[in-house]
Each structure stands twice: as C-alpha cells, then as structure tokens.
Design a protein around this motif. Sequence first.
Motif, PDB file in Angstrom:
ATOM      1  N   ALA A  77       0.841  -1.204   0.000  1.00  0.00           N
ATOM      2  CA  ALA A  77       0.000   0.000   0.000  1.00  0.00           C
ATOM      3  C   ALA A  77       0.869   1.243   0.000  1.00  0.00           C
ATOM      4  O   ALA A  77       1.852   1.318   0.705  1.00  0.00           O
ATOM      5  CB  ALA A  77      -0.887  -0.013   1.234  1.00  0.00           C
ATOM      6  N   ALA A  78       0.515   2.208  -0.758  1.00  0.00           N
ATOM      7  CA  ALA A  78       1.287   3.453  -0.805  1.00  0.00           C
ATOM      8  C   ALA A  78       0.978   4.289   0.422  1.00  0.00           C
ATOM      9  O   ALA A  78      -0.121   4.249   0.955  1.00  0.00           O
ATOM     10  CB  ALA A  78       0.926   4.239  -2.061  1.00  0.00           C
ATOM     11  N   ILE A  79       1.959   5.049   0.876  1.00  0.00           N
ATOM     12  CA  ILE A  79       1.751   5.912   2.035  1.00  0.00           C
ATOM     13  C   ILE A  79       0.756   6.988   1.662  1.00  0.00           C
ATOM     14  O   ILE A  79       0.891   7.655   0.636  1.00  0.00           O
ATOM     15  CB  ILE A  79       3.084   6.561   2.441  1.00  0.00           C
ATOM     16  N   GLY A  80      -0.286   7.152   2.514  1.00  0.00           N
ATOM     17  CA  GLY A  80      -1.242   8.228   2.285  1.00  0.00           C
ATOM     18  C   GLY A  80      -2.028   8.084   0.998  1.00  0.00           C
ATOM     19  O   GLY A  80      -2.593   9.050   0.508  1.00  0.00           O
ATOM     20  N   GLY A  81      -2.104   6.896   0.430  1.00  0.00           N
ATOM     21  CA  GLY A  81      -2.766   6.762  -0.861  1.00  0.00           C
ATOM     22  C   GLY A  81      -4.199   6.299  -0.776  1.00  0.00           C
ATOM     23  O   GLY A  81      -4.796   5.936  -1.788  1.00  0.00           O
ATOM     24  N   TYR A  82      -4.798   6.325   0.419  1.00  0.00           N
ATOM     25  CA  TYR A  82      -6.145   5.792   0.578  1.00  0.00           C
ATOM     26  C   TYR A  82      -7.081   6.798   1.212  1.00  0.00           C
ATOM     27  O   TYR A  82      -6.681   7.648   1.992  1.00  0.00           O
ATOM     28  CB  TYR A  82      -6.105   4.530   1.457  1.00  0.00           C
ATOM     29  N   LYS A  83      -8.365   6.626   0.889  1.00  0.00           N
ATOM     30  CA  LYS A  83      -9.402   7.467   1.506  1.00  0.00           C
ATOM     31  C   LYS A  83      -9.787   6.807   2.822  1.00  0.00           C
ATOM     32  O   LYS A  83      -9.916   5.592   2.922  1.00  0.00           O
ATOM     33  CB  LYS A  83     -10.642   7.516   0.596  1.00  0.00           C
ATOM     34  N   ASP A  84     -10.067   7.642   3.815  1.00  0.00           N
ATOM     35  CA  ASP A  84     -10.482   7.108   5.109  1.00  0.00           C
ATOM     36  C   ASP A  84     -11.805   6.361   4.998  1.00  0.00           C
ATOM     37  O   ASP A  84     -12.672   6.711   4.202  1.00  0.00           O
ATOM     38  CB  ASP A  84     -10.631   8.256   6.128  1.00  0.00           C
ATOM     39  N   GLY A  85     -11.927   5.349   5.828  1.00  0.00           N
ATOM     40  CA  GLY A  85     -13.176   4.588   5.836  1.00  0.00           C
ATOM     41  C   GLY A  85     -12.896   3.105   6.008  1.00  0.00           C
ATOM     42  O   GLY A  85     -11.758   2.698   6.247  1.00  0.00           O
ATOM     43  N   ALA A  86     -13.957   2.309   5.932  1.00  0.00           N
ATOM     44  CA  ALA A  86     -13.832   0.857   6.042  1.00  0.00           C
ATOM     45  C   ALA A  86     -14.302   0.239   4.730  1.00  0.00           C
ATOM     46  O   ALA A  86     -15.365   0.593   4.225  1.00  0.00           O
ATOM     47  CB  ALA A  86     -14.679   0.338   7.203  1.00  0.00           C
ATOM     48  N   TYR A  87     -13.519  -0.650   4.191  1.00  0.00           N
ATOM     49  CA  TYR A  87     -13.794  -1.232   2.879  1.00  0.00           C
ATOM     50  C   TYR A  87     -13.790  -2.746   2.977  1.00  0.00           C
ATOM     51  O   TYR A  87     -12.858  -3.341   3.494  1.00  0.00           O
ATOM     52  CB  TYR A  87     -12.745  -0.777   1.848  1.00  0.00           C
ATOM     53  N   ASN A  98     -13.609 -20.126   2.439  1.00  0.00           N
ATOM     54  CA  ASN A  98     -13.711 -18.726   2.012  1.00  0.00           C
ATOM     55  C   ASN A  98     -12.983 -17.807   2.960  1.00  0.00           C
ATOM     56  O   ASN A  98     -12.859 -18.087   4.146  1.00  0.00           O
ATOM     57  CB  ASN A  98     -15.181 -18.302   1.945  1.00  0.00           C
ATOM     58  N   LEU A  99     -12.546 -16.700   2.418  1.00  0.00           N
ATOM     59  CA  LEU A  99     -11.855 -15.710   3.220  1.00  0.00           C
ATOM     60  C   LEU A  99     -12.282 -14.325   2.770  1.00  0.00           C
ATOM     61  O   LEU A  99     -12.346 -14.048   1.568  1.00  0.00           O
ATOM     62  CB  LEU A  99     -10.337 -15.866   3.065  1.00  0.00           C
ATOM     63  N   GLN A 100     -12.626 -13.505   3.726  1.00  0.00           N
ATOM     64  CA  GLN A 100     -13.028 -12.137   3.391  1.00  0.00           C
ATOM     65  C   GLN A 100     -12.531 -11.190   4.473  1.00  0.00           C
ATOM     66  O   GLN A 100     -12.684 -11.469   5.668  1.00  0.00           O
ATOM     67  CB  GLN A 100     -14.560 -12.034   3.299  1.00  0.00           C
ATOM     68  N   VAL A 101     -11.962 -10.069   4.042  1.00  0.00           N
ATOM     69  CA  VAL A 101     -11.439  -9.110   5.009  1.00  0.00           C
ATOM     70  C   VAL A 101     -12.072  -7.738   4.815  1.00  0.00           C
ATOM     71  O   VAL A 101     -12.626  -7.429   3.767  1.00  0.00           O
ATOM     72  CB  VAL A 101      -9.889  -8.961   4.909  1.00  0.00           C
ATOM     73  N   LYS A 102     -11.997  -6.941   5.866  1.00  0.00           N
ATOM     74  CA  LYS A 102     -12.413  -5.547   5.820  1.00  0.00           C
ATOM     75  C   LYS A 102     -11.198  -4.711   6.186  1.00  0.00           C
ATOM     76  O   LYS A 102     -10.570  -4.944   7.213  1.00  0.00           O
ATOM     77  CB  LYS A 102     -13.558  -5.312   6.820  1.00  0.00           C
ATOM     78  N   ALA A 103     -10.887  -3.761   5.335  1.00  0.00           N
ATOM     79  CA  ALA A 103      -9.723  -2.901   5.570  1.00  0.00           C
ATOM     80  C   ALA A 103     -10.190  -1.564   6.130  1.00  0.00           C
ATOM     81  O   ALA A 103     -11.134  -0.964   5.627  1.00  0.00           O
ATOM     82  CB  ALA A 103      -8.975  -2.683   4.258  1.00  0.00           C
ATOM     83  N   VAL A 104      -9.519  -1.106   7.177  1.00  0.00           N
ATOM     84  CA  VAL A 104      -9.893   0.172   7.795  1.00  0.00           C
ATOM     85  C   VAL A 104      -8.776   1.181   7.555  1.00  0.00           C
ATOM     86  O   VAL A 104      -7.620   0.940   7.912  1.00  0.00           O
ATOM     87  CB  VAL A 104     -10.130  -0.004   9.310  1.00  0.00           C
ATOM     88  N   ILE A 105      -9.156   2.296   6.927  1.00  0.00           N
ATOM     89  CA  ILE A 105      -8.184   3.339   6.597  1.00  0.00           C
ATOM     90  C   ILE A 105      -8.436   4.546   7.489  1.00  0.00           C
ATOM     91  O   ILE A 105      -9.578   4.989   7.649  1.00  0.00           O
ATOM     92  CB  ILE A 105      -8.333   3.796   5.120  1.00  0.00           C
ATOM     93  N   GLN A 106      -7.363   5.039   8.080  1.00  0.00           N
ATOM     94  CA  GLN A 106      -7.500   6.229   8.903  1.00  0.00           C
ATOM     95  C   GLN A 106      -6.308   7.120   8.601  1.00  0.00           C
ATOM     96  O   GLN A 106      -5.175   6.637   8.570  1.00  0.00           O
ATOM     97  CB  GLN A 106      -7.489   5.833  10.370  1.00  0.00           C
ATOM     98  N   LYS A 107      -6.589   8.400   8.378  1.00  0.00           N
ATOM     99  CA  LYS A 107      -5.541   9.353   7.995  1.00  0.00           C
ATOM    100  C   LYS A 107      -4.753   8.834   6.793  1.00  0.00           C
ATOM    101  O   LYS A 107      -3.537   8.979   6.723  1.00  0.00           O
ATOM    102  CB  LYS A 107      -4.589   9.622   9.165  1.00  0.00           C
TER     103      LYS A 107
END
Lengths: 174, 243
Positions: A77-87, A98-107
């Motif tokens: 992942a690039a530094i600072g390259g994501y919008k905040d939120g949960a995806y 099966n495998l499923q993840v949720k990614a949480v982005i902050q700042k």
Amino acid sequence: MAMRQSVKKFILSFSVILAFGGYALYQKGWFGNHDTSSQVAAPTSLEINQSNNISATNPSSNAVDSGKTSVGHNVGAAIGGYKDGAYIGRVADAYYGNLQVKAVIQKGKLIDVLFLQYPNDRRTSIEINTKATPYLKAEAIQIQNSEVDIVSGATQSTEGFRDSLKSALDQARI
Amino acid sequence: MGMPVTIEINTPSTTREIFNSAFNYFKYVDEKFSTYKTTSEISLINRGEIIEKDYSKDMKEVMALSEDTKRQTNGYFDIVQNGKYDPSGLVKGWAIYNAANILREKGVVNFYVEAGGDIQVSGHNQNERDWKIGIRSPFDNDKIVKIVYIQDLGIATSGTYLRGRHIYNPKEKIKSITDIVSLTVIGPNIYEADRFATAAFAMGKTGIVFIENLKGFEGYMIDMVGMAVETSGFKKYTKETHA
C-alpha cells in the motif's frame, strides 16, 4: 541461467500480521487511543504498528512478547494513498474455505484488517506454537533483502488473503 | 508434474545436450506420473487398466518407496487419496534426485536442479561459494524470509499449494490443515527432504518435532501468523561456510 531473487526495498510505513481462528493479537501500550470495542464484526483483528514493528500479545496467556518483533509482511500500500473509511473486500477462495477481510483506513493509512470470513472453523483459542515445541527456537519471520541464487517455496499460498485485501484496498485508493 | 523446472550449471564446458538430457527426464516423469494426463501410467492404473504385476520398473519403484515412506511416517505420508493413487508428494523429489544424477554422470559438478520450489544442489555457485537459497514467504510470493547456505544437500518446502493434493492430513481427511503454512526441510538429498517435508507438513505444528527427531535433517516451519520454529541444528545452515 541464474535465477536471481531481487527483493525490492520497501518504503512502506507498516507491516501486517495475520491472525486466524481464535488468535486475537493486539498491542498493549502502542496504540493508547485505539478503541477495540468498535471492532464488533469479527472475533479476530489485526493491529498495525506505524513504525514498522509489532509486539504481539496473546490474551489467553500471560506471556508478553518483547517489543521489537517485526513480522515484516508488506501489502504493497502506498503511504497516504487511501481514503479514510472501512472497505470490505471480496470473498476469496483460500483453498480450505472462504476468506473475506475488511480494511480500515484512517488518515490515509491502513490501520486495521478485520476478518469477516476465514477458512478455519476452529475459532476457539489455539495454543501458541511455542507451547507444543517449547524447546525449539521460535522467531517472527522477517523479510530478507539480499539476493539469493534460488528460492525454495510453494508458489501459491494465502492467495485468498491477498485477493480479498487487494480488492478492499482497490476501493480505498484515491 | 505440471510445474516449471530450473537447472543452473556452472561449468564452462557445459552443452545444450546436457541440459536437454535432464529436461527430457522430467518430461518422461510427467508422462508417466502426472494424474492430470489421461494417458499417463498412473492414470491407467487409477482406472484399473493396468494390474500390479504389469507396472513399469519406475512405477514399481515409486510404489515401493511410497510404502516405505508411509511406514516411516506412521501413515502421515499416504499416496492414496479418495481411492486413487497420487504419488506426486514423492515423485517430485525422486525426479529431481534422478535428474541430478544424470548431470553427475555427464561430469557436471556445480549445479542445481529445481522443480516446484524443491532443490538439489551440487558443488558451488558461480561465485565459487555455497549455494545461497532463499525460503519464500508463505504470505507474499515476491519476498523471502530466510536465507540458507547449503552444500550437496536437498531442500524441500511444503506449503499451502492450491494444486498440491498431497498436502492434506490423511489421518483427518475431513479437517483441513490450517495451522502451519510452510515447512522447509533440508536433508542429505532432495528425495529424502521432499518425502519427509510432505509427511511432516501433514502433521501440522508437530511436524517440526518429527523433523527434529529425524537424524540428518533440519527444518524451518512457519505458522499462519508468521511465527517460525526451527530444529535445533538448523542454525548451521544460516551461516556461509568457507569452501
């Protein structure tokens, strides 16, 4: 005809540690303000140390890992390259289930990865491996940066995790 | 076997013909043992079209070696899956071992033969030093997590292959093996390293204990959260020795 394994030097600011089936790994004292009660979706969660080191504590034991263990998985992942939120990533086939993840982005950074589905049905606590083999040396794996002549290893591992996380991060990209 | 094969030879006088002799051997093994080929001997056997007394010499040898390995690993190595034979967990190391011998017979001294992440090394690399092997990260194909230096040994890594149907626990066919994701074994040659890596992986976390108790073998096991456990003698391979 030499096969050279060049391992790129990473500029990432964090590492990811995987937790399956009943492991809950978190840090005491590293993330003073992190609110674990907000993570209700899954019984396991990951914590990412922003300075590239991770301490892991298994809550079911009294042993506390020393502070500078680095697991060293980089998810690209690039530094600072994501919008905040949960995806939420797509449901991926991890071969055993099966495998499923949720990614949480902050700042702008990936701060948490939650497992919504994972292939192990044994969600109850699993003993730390060192309990089974207390006399054998254990270490957290670390990425090696030097060139080698040849690589030994399986070529298709934990694709489910990478697939699901990648699809979550793709949604978060700015 | 359906997997890429890599051979490196560090001898100035080597020829295309020498490489071809080894690659052709792998083709022969694939034609005979691939369960993906309907015309292979193993597929014919699985369809009941060949009886045991008519098995080819190499097939008889592989079947006998598989029986030995099953016994030596208390059944954790078992080529019978869903009522069919699939000896790929032994054939890979056996084939690499034989291909390495083909090269030696042709006078080649410094080489490695690699197939599907399992390697037999001989002599030195092009820098006149021990072969330097990286163990792939089970979590990221592009990364390595351990470096070993070996001389005239075999190194095999069993892991969570998608098509490695030999990687399952014959003792608990319903459950899956999810607690360890990679087990690397270094042994006196690749045939030995491969068959025991296959069996030990099926044992899960206690697989490393099996390798610890196996004289002449060392192992490095990685679990699903990235913790590695090594056998007590593994350290000797992490430092380069001077030839």
